[in-house]
Enzyme design. Structure first.
Site, PDB file in Angstrom:
ATOM      1  N   PHE A 195     -23.048  39.194 -28.731  1.00 55.58           N
ATOM      2  CA  PHE A 195     -24.551  38.829 -28.330  1.00 55.58           C
ATOM      3  C   PHE A 195     -24.424  40.268 -27.417  1.00 55.58           C
ATOM      4  N   ALA A 198     -14.522  38.932 -25.618  1.00 58.42           N
ATOM      5  CA  ALA A 198     -13.885  38.498 -25.031  1.00 58.42           C
ATOM      6  C   ALA A 198     -14.370  36.710 -25.724  1.00 58.42           C
ATOM      7  N   SER A 235     -15.957  33.827 -25.028  1.00 60.21           N
ATOM      8  CA  SER A 235     -17.097  33.373 -24.172  1.00 60.21           C
ATOM      9  C   SER A 235     -17.905  31.929 -23.906  1.00 60.21           C
ATOM     10  N   THR A 283      -7.016  36.726 -25.392  1.00 55.88           N
ATOM     11  CA  THR A 283      -8.047  37.408 -25.182  1.00 55.88           C
ATOM     12  C   THR A 283      -8.045  38.512 -23.724  1.00 55.88           C
ATOM     13  N   THR A 342     -18.436  37.836 -15.557  1.00 52.73           N
ATOM     14  CA  THR A 342     -19.218  37.263 -15.091  1.00 52.73           C
ATOM     15  C   THR A 342     -19.878  36.121 -13.506  1.00 52.73           C
ATOM     16  N   ASP A 343     -20.943  35.769 -12.985  1.00 49.36           N
ATOM     17  CA  ASP A 343     -20.689  34.907 -12.296  1.00 49.36           C
ATOM     18  C   ASP A 343     -20.100  33.752 -12.163  1.00 49.36           C
ATOM     19  N   GLU A 344     -19.352  33.437 -13.172  1.00 51.73           N
ATOM     20  CA  GLU A 344     -19.080  32.317 -12.773  1.00 51.73           C
ATOM     21  C   GLU A 344     -16.933  31.901 -12.258  1.00 51.73           C
ATOM     22  N   TYR A 378     -12.594  29.214 -19.296  1.00 49.06           N
ATOM     23  CA  TYR A 378     -13.332  30.747 -19.308  1.00 49.06           C
ATOM     24  C   TYR A 378     -13.563  30.797 -18.138  1.00 49.06           C
ATOM     25  N   LYS A 423     -11.828  34.582 -17.097  1.00 56.68           N
ATOM     26  CA  LYS A 423     -12.212  36.410 -16.761  1.00 56.68           C
ATOM     27  C   LYS A 423     -12.390  36.962 -15.089  1.00 56.68           C
ATOM     28  N   LEU A 452     -26.797  27.485 -25.136  1.00 57.38           N
ATOM     29  CA  LEU A 452     -27.510  26.178 -24.653  1.00 57.38           C
ATOM     30  C   LEU A 452     -29.287  26.873 -25.679  1.00 57.38           C
ATOM     31  N   PRO A 478     -29.127  17.769 -27.738  1.00 52.45           N
ATOM     32  CA  PRO A 478     -28.134  17.459 -26.436  1.00 52.45           C
ATOM     33  C   PRO A 478     -28.187  18.583 -25.529  1.00 52.45           C
ATOM     34  N   ASP A 480     -21.444  14.301 -20.369  1.00 52.51           N
ATOM     35  CA  ASP A 480     -21.431  15.556 -19.511  1.00 52.51           C
ATOM     36  C   ASP A 480     -20.516  16.281 -19.613  1.00 52.51           C
ATOM     37  N   GLY A 497     -16.817  19.148 -15.589  1.00 53.18           N
ATOM     38  CA  GLY A 497     -16.055  20.514 -14.410  1.00 53.18           C
ATOM     39  C   GLY A 497     -17.419  20.502 -14.571  1.00 53.18           C
TER      40      GLY A 497
HETATM   41  P1  NAD Z   1     -20.134  36.789 -27.309  1.00 53.52           P
HETATM   42  O1  NAD Z   1     -18.994  35.611 -27.375  1.00 53.52           O
HETATM   43  O2  NAD Z   1     -21.374  36.704 -27.917  1.00 53.52           O
HETATM   44  O3  NAD Z   1     -19.638  37.987 -28.513  1.00 53.52           O
HETATM   45  C1  NAD Z   1     -17.725  38.606 -27.710  1.00 53.52           C
HETATM   46  C2  NAD Z   1     -17.649  39.722 -28.970  1.00 53.52           C
HETATM   47  O4  NAD Z   1     -15.522  40.037 -28.461  1.00 53.52           O
HETATM   48  C3  NAD Z   1     -17.691  38.908 -30.666  1.00 53.52           C
HETATM   49  O5  NAD Z   1     -18.148  39.967 -31.519  1.00 53.52           O
HETATM   50  C4  NAD Z   1     -16.072  38.842 -30.690  1.00 53.52           C
HETATM   51  O6  NAD Z   1     -16.065  39.367 -31.990  1.00 53.52           O
HETATM   52  C5  NAD Z   1     -15.579  40.255 -29.672  1.00 53.52           C
HETATM   53  N1  NAD Z   1     -14.008  39.846 -29.402  1.00 53.52           N
HETATM   54  C6  NAD Z   1     -13.499  37.634 -29.205  1.00 53.52           C
HETATM   55  N2  NAD Z   1     -12.123  38.097 -29.200  1.00 53.52           N
HETATM   56  C7  NAD Z   1     -11.681  40.040 -30.037  1.00 53.52           C
HETATM   57  C8  NAD Z   1     -10.720  40.357 -30.019  1.00 53.52           C
HETATM   58  N3  NAD Z   1      -9.558  40.295 -29.077  1.00 53.52           N
HETATM   59  N4  NAD Z   1     -11.035  41.572 -29.696  1.00 53.52           N
HETATM   60  C9  NAD Z   1     -11.433  42.442 -30.409  1.00 53.52           C
HETATM   61  N5  NAD Z   1     -13.056  41.870 -29.852  1.00 53.52           N
HETATM   62  C10 NAD Z   1     -12.568  40.503 -29.866  1.00 53.52           C
HETATM   63  O7  NAD Z   1     -19.830  37.435 -25.574  1.00 53.52           O
HETATM   64  P2  NAD Z   1     -21.399  36.941 -25.225  1.00 53.52           P
HETATM   65  O8  NAD Z   1     -22.113  36.913 -25.154  1.00 53.52           O
HETATM   66  O9  NAD Z   1     -21.713  38.531 -25.717  1.00 53.52           O
HETATM   67  O10 NAD Z   1     -20.291  38.072 -24.473  1.00 53.52           O
HETATM   68  C11 NAD Z   1     -19.556  39.586 -23.188  1.00 53.52           C
HETATM   69  C12 NAD Z   1     -19.011  39.185 -22.354  1.00 53.52           C
HETATM   70  O11 NAD Z   1     -19.663  38.845 -21.451  1.00 53.52           O
HETATM   71  C13 NAD Z   1     -17.909  38.803 -22.459  1.00 53.52           C
HETATM   72  O12 NAD Z   1     -16.820  39.682 -21.333  1.00 53.52           O
HETATM   73  C14 NAD Z   1     -18.850  37.672 -21.320  1.00 53.52           C
HETATM   74  O13 NAD Z   1     -17.543  36.991 -20.977  1.00 53.52           O
HETATM   75  C15 NAD Z   1     -19.274  38.161 -20.559  1.00 53.52           C
HETATM   76  N6  NAD Z   1     -20.882  37.646 -20.192  1.00 53.52           N
HETATM   77  C16 NAD Z   1     -21.616  37.275 -20.703  1.00 53.52           C
HETATM   78  C17 NAD Z   1     -22.561  36.420 -20.405  1.00 53.52           C
HETATM   79  C18 NAD Z   1     -23.551  35.160 -21.289  1.00 53.52           C
HETATM   80  O14 NAD Z   1     -24.645  34.334 -20.809  1.00 53.52           O
HETATM   81  N7  NAD Z   1     -24.140  35.307 -22.528  1.00 53.52           N
HETATM   82  C19 NAD Z   1     -23.343  36.313 -19.352  1.00 53.52           C
HETATM   83  C20 NAD Z   1     -22.174  36.847 -17.866  1.00 53.52           C
HETATM   84  C21 NAD Z   1     -21.450  37.797 -18.678  1.00 53.52           C
HETATM   85  P1  TYD Z   2     -23.890  27.145 -21.364  1.00 55.15           P
HETATM   86  O1  TYD Z   2     -24.723  28.416 -22.986  1.00 55.15           O
HETATM   87  O2  TYD Z   2     -22.379  27.127 -22.175  1.00 55.15           O
HETATM   88  O3  TYD Z   2     -23.722  28.037 -20.933  1.00 55.15           O
HETATM   89  P2  TYD Z   2     -23.164  28.363 -19.433  1.00 55.15           P
HETATM   90  O4  TYD Z   2     -21.712  26.966 -19.715  1.00 55.15           O
HETATM   91  O5  TYD Z   2     -22.043  29.425 -19.389  1.00 55.15           O
HETATM   92  O6  TYD Z   2     -23.510  28.436 -17.966  1.00 55.15           O
HETATM   93  O7  TYD Z   2     -24.838  26.814 -20.739  1.00 55.15           O
HETATM   94  C1  TYD Z   2     -25.309  26.620 -20.077  1.00 55.15           C
HETATM   95  C2  TYD Z   2     -26.661  24.739 -19.655  1.00 55.15           C
HETATM   96  O8  TYD Z   2     -26.953  23.947 -20.656  1.00 55.15           O
HETATM   97  C3  TYD Z   2     -24.621  24.483 -18.847  1.00 55.15           C
HETATM   98  O9  TYD Z   2     -24.523  23.897 -17.549  1.00 55.15           O
HETATM   99  C4  TYD Z   2     -24.694  23.535 -19.842  1.00 55.15           C
HETATM  100  C5  TYD Z   2     -26.257  23.019 -20.564  1.00 55.15           C
HETATM  101  N1  TYD Z   2     -25.860  23.214 -21.935  1.00 55.15           N
HETATM  102  C6  TYD Z   2     -26.253  21.928 -22.623  1.00 55.15           C
HETATM  103  O10 TYD Z   2     -27.268  20.551 -21.420  1.00 55.15           O
HETATM  104  N2  TYD Z   2     -26.271  21.285 -23.980  1.00 55.15           N
HETATM  105  C7  TYD Z   2     -25.542  22.636 -24.779  1.00 55.15           C
HETATM  106  O11 TYD Z   2     -25.508  21.374 -25.188  1.00 55.15           O
HETATM  107  C8  TYD Z   2     -24.946  23.449 -24.342  1.00 55.15           C
HETATM  108  C9  TYD Z   2     -24.367  24.308 -25.349  1.00 55.15           C
HETATM  109  C10 TYD Z   2     -24.968  23.158 -22.855  1.00 55.15           C
END
Ligand code: NAD
Ligand code: TYD
Length: 339
Positions: A11, A83, A85, A100, A125-127, A153, A157, A193, A208, A275, A278
């Site tokens: 993404f 990652a 993710s 990974t 990530t802020d998590e 997760y 990170k 979500l 859900p 829910d 955690g």
């Molecule tokens: P994503 O799951 O959409 O994409 C992850 C990508 O990494 C995929 O293309 C997958 O094929 C690749 N990958 C996984 N394991 C691998 C490996 N061992 N070697 C090579 N490639 C591998 O994730 P995303 O949502 O795009 O997140 C990208 C980064 O940003 C992550 O590090 C995540 O922790 C961080 N991040 C995400 C969010 C969010 O809201 N999505 C917010 C803050 C930080």
């Molecule tokens: P998510 O997109 O998995 O991101 P993160 O857990 O990394 O913040 O979830 C965002 C919020 O939405 C989180 O509080 C969990 C909730 N959620 C649901 O209520 N239903 C769902 O089906 C999913 C995937 C997430």
């Protein structure tokens, strides 16, 4: 200049690649991605047309493959998005997250040391800060907030962030780390979500919501995140952490209702389910540092970003319908079947 972008078929990585190709034409971008369930080569179809772009399928944990690529490309910069993710998957099976997210990051940084890479940027990530109470809107995550990860997760990170900062201190590797809040926008895998709710609502399937849906996330449009990373890579100070977020806190239930309204679907589709274990209550970022040092501010208001995102999922049904009808179906059954 050559940048290796790991995880660029996912993404945020793919959005970053498109940002870089548009913002810095002539710079070489090499995507290294294992193409796990979350990686999708069709996402990069337009990039493949660009002579400045190359795609390589490899695992960031595979030392030989990483070494070969660094030998061939002699990168100046490495930006690590690769990652596992998804929090729910980490609760189900933590092992691959450690492999990974922690070992993969170390493998990349070892190659960066050997090849004298000028910048390794770790996308975090802020998590890693854990969560904030719902009744203290005055509290925000700063870069000084203690690490207190809640899920496998976020713990993996946090491990990667700490390792990156340790490689800076111990070996002098020029590292920066960013910690961003929840992203939304095009090409997000429909297990998260917002795209999950859009896909289900369009199919008139139950939406859900975990628990009461009162948990709060701080949403940022993905392009704003990509711009922030680009600024940090070019102007951020090595050894530093930068929080990225845009003061846009929303409760899950309000997002789901908004999606219903935008799509003209009834709220009766909402189904409160068990829910998450955690479940973090609230995330909220203080972006003062990146604003002060690098002048970054988010540009996309949530009302506009969510409309653009919904429009994108409507216009690109082929992209996500293929995912929803494939292997992902088994995951969905397992996670939501008896919830
Ligand atoms: P994503 O799951 O959409 O994409 C992850 C990508 O990494 C995929 O293309 C997958 O094929 C690749 N990958 C996984 N394991 C691998 C490996 N061992 N070697 C090579 N490639 C591998 O994730 P995303 O949502 O795009 O997140 C990208 C980064 O940003 C992550 O590090 C995540 O922790 C961080 N991040 C995400 C969010 C969010 O809201 N999505 C917010 C803050 C930080
Ligand atoms: P998510 O997109 O998995 O991101 P993160 O857990 O990394 O913040 O979830 C965002 C919020 O939405 C989180 O509080 C969990 C909730 N959620 C649901 O209520 N239903 C769902 O089906 C999913 C995937 C997430």
């Amino acid at each position: 200049m050559t940048t290796i972008v790991t995880g660029g078929a996912g993404f945020i990585g793919s959005n970053y690649i498109y940002h870089m190709l548009a913002a810095h034409p002539g710079e070489r971008i090499v995507c290294l991605d294992k193409l796990t369930y979350a990686g999708n080569l069709s996402t990069l179809a337009a990039a493949m047309e660009n002579p400045d772009f190359r795609f390589v399928k490899a695992d960031i944990c595979d030392r030989d493959a990483v070494e070969r690529l660094f030998d061939e490309e002699k990168p100046d910069v490495v930006v690590n998005f690769a990652a596992e993710s998804h929090v729910d998957r980490s609760i189900d099976d933590p092992g691959v997250f450690l492999r990974t997210n922690v070992m993969g990051t170390a493998t990349l940084m070892d190659a960066c040391r050997r090849h004298g890479v000028k910048r390794f940027h770790q996308v975090g990530t802020d998590e890693v800060y854990g969560d904030l109470p719902l009744d203290r809107p005055d509290l925000l995550f700063t870069e000084q907030t203690p690490i207190r990860a809640s899920s496998p997760y976020s713990a993996s990170k946090a491990g990667a962030d700490l390792l990156a900062l340790a490689y800076h201190r111990t070996y002098g590797l020029p590292v920066t780390v960013s910690r961003c809040s929840n992203n939304y926008g095009p090409y997000q895998f429909p297990e998260k979500l917002i795209p999950l709710m859009i896909a289900n609502a369009l199919a008139d399937k139950p939406l859900p919501v975990y628990g009461e849906g009162l948990n709060v996330r701080d949403w940022l449009y993905v392009e704003d995140h990509c711009r922030a990373i680009d600024l940090i890579v070019r102007g951020g100070r090595v050894g530093e952490v930068y929080n990225i977020g845009g003061h846009n806190e929303m409760r899950n239930i309000d997002i789901v209702k908004l999606i219903c309204r935008e799509l003209g679907k009834p709220e009766s589709l909402i189904a409160h389910v068990a829910d998450r274990k955690g479940h973090d209550r609230r995330y909220a970022i203080d972006p003062t540092k990146i604003h002060g040092e690098l002048g970054w501010l988010p540009e996309t208001k949530f009302a506009d970003g969510i409309r653009k995102t919904i429009r994108w999922y409507l216009d690109n049904r082929g992209w996500w319908e293929t995912i929803v009808s494939g292997e992902y179906r088994h995951y969905y059954e397992k996670m939501y079947g008896n919830r």
